[in-house]
Motif scaffolding. Structure first.
Motif: not given
Length: 500
Positions: A252, A254-255, A297
């Protein structure tokens, strides 16, 4: 090798070649690396032997004494017990049509003779890996017969391998090989965007080289931004993969932090969720890095990574082979150029003169056009050498050769060193009148060089005598007549000057 079979028995390889030295060289190399090798000296023995004891891989020469390798391959592919055996063609034929035909009849790879042992070993290992994966996939298919979706995934992955590796093998350069690989991964593994990075000339940075995307969304903003980037070892995703020489998966985006991924904000804008990068290796050197993005994802999929690594292994072999072929091509071009140049004056030598004159003679004969020849000889050059020395003589020849080359500045014309102090100019599609004008320009410009020649009885500077001939080539005469006419005209001129 990390393969089930290698834990118990060595892989069985059948080598088919009618040349004893090739059989011996390949067998020794393969046996040294732990393979069991069987040999066949013709096609019929190979077909029978493959049915009696099925090999894991066949190395097959095309030019065999009974039936050629293409027919052997077709026969093996038509038999149920041998149709799945991977076949690598080994041949002296290097034309693209030969390679394409090899893949059309069922070959998995193609190696051009004279082969390099490391390349052969890498390609053998690659095909055995693919073959073993094929076997494992079939076993999995039987085990998971009731789980239709999983079975279809494995079938698609197998198809991906079988389609991708031959497609890579038929590419003509590194960039097209990368493009084929990226497109096949995106299309068959269903990733939205793929890109390739290559090292710069001094291997200090990796640069963006090309990309592809197959879904309908426009990723050009991401592409254009990426083209301005470059990465050093251990910096960003590309740099980390380069340093580790191993794949990396981002579940992911975004992480992770923007420090870990330079294009973090733009990737999120494009809707990218997951990414993974795979290095293309050859002898512990990273030749390229492939990076793929998906707008979904996904947890890390080691099987997918391994699948792309297998393709990457094959791609690495192809890239290295293409680099070697390019280097060899440049070397051959240099050798070819050296073979046709005069070492002193750097214009065409006598060998090139003879070739070109015959070539243009035949062409002018077909087109019924005139061919002219000018032969120039430096007047009293022996006296010049005796007086000023051989080094000065060489310098004089070089200046005159350069001057003639500058005057005769038409691609179809050839200036050559004809003899010791003689130069010749071949003039296709040129009549006597035009040849006379060119010859006069040469004579005048050589005198204008004002190279001092105190021992010349006819001029205080270096001069030249010129003989000219011109004719329309016919069936009943030859280029030797054109030369004889020019030499005769030159001789008459020299005798009138008291030289030779």
């Amino acid at each position: 090798m990390n393969k089930k079979k290698s834990q118990y028995l060595p892989e069985n390889i059948l080598v088919v070649d009618d040349a004893p030295e090739n059989l011996r060289l390949l067998s020794t190399m393969l046996e040294h690396h732990g393979y069991h090798v069987r040999k066949a000296i013709n096609g019929r023995i190979a077909i029978n032997g493959a049915q009696i004891a099925k090999p894991d891989l066949i190395l097959l020469d095309i030019n065999l004494p009974d039936i050629d390798g293409y027919e052997v391959c077709q026969k093996l592919k038509s038999l149920e017990q041998t149709k799945e055996i991977p076949i690598i063609f080994i041949s002296a034929y290097s034309e693209e049509v030969d390679k394409v035909r090899a893949f059309e009849v069922g070959g998995r790879d193609y190696i051009t003779k004279p082969f390099k042992l490391r390349e052969v070993l890498a390609r053998v290992e690659n095909q055995l890996s693919i073959y073993q994966l094929q076997i494992e996939l079939k076993e999995k298919k039987l085990e998971l017969e009731k789980e239709v979706i999983e079975r279809q995934n494995y079938e698609e992955q197998l198809r991906f391998l079988l389609l991708t590796t031959p497609a890579i093998s038929t590419t003509l350069d590194i960039h097209s090989a990368l493009e084929v690989t990226i497109n096949h991964v995106c299309a068959n593994i269903r990733w939205d965007f793929g890109e390739a990075w290559l090292p710069n000339s001094d291997n200090s940075r990796f640069l963006y080289t090309q990309s592809c995307y197959l879904n309908s969304q426009d990723f050009s903003e991401f592409q254009n931004y990426s083209k301005r980037l470059s990465f050093t070892p251990n910096v960003d995703l590309v740099g980390r993969v380069w340093q580790a020489q191993d794949a990396e998966w981002i579940e992911d985006i975004s992480e992770i932090s923007s420090q870990e991924f330079e294009r973090y904000n733009l990737a999120l804008k494009m809707g990218f969720k997951s990414a993974f990068a795979v290095p293309i290796l050859w002898s512990n050197e990273v030749l390229a890095i492939l990076v793929f993005f998906k707008q979904e994802t996904l947890p890390k999929n080691q099987h997918l990574i391994d699948l792309v690594k297998i393709v990457g292994t094959h791609l690495g072999v192809v890239m290295q082979s293409q680099k070697a072929e390019y280097t060899l091509k440049l070397a051959n071009q240099r050798l070819s150029l050296l073979a046709t140049l005069d070492g002193l004056t750097q214009i065409a030598n006598r060998h090139r003169f003879d070739q070109y004159l015959e070539q243009e003679w035949q062409r002018m004969k077909l087109e019924n056009l005139p061919l002219s020849l000018i032969i120039c000889d430096l007047d009293f050059f022996k006296l010049y050498n005796d007086n000023y020395g051989s080094q000065a003589g060489d310098d004089c020849l070089k200046k005159i050769a350069k001057t003639i080359q500058e005057i005769v500045n038409i691609p179809e014309y050839l200036v050559a060193r004809y003899g010791g102090e003689e130069f010749a100019i071949i003039l296709p599609n040129t009549n006597t009148k035009s040849a006379l004008i060119i010859a006069e320009n040469i004579r005048s410009e050589v005198e204008n060089l004002k190279i001092l020649h105190s021992q010349s009885p006819i001029n205080e500077f270096v001069t030249i005598s010129i003989g000219i001939s011109s004719m329309v080539p016919q069936e009943n005469n030859s280029s030797a007549e054109l030369i004889a006419m020019a030499e005769k005209a030159l001789s008459l001129k020299q005798r009138s000057r008291g030289d030779k």
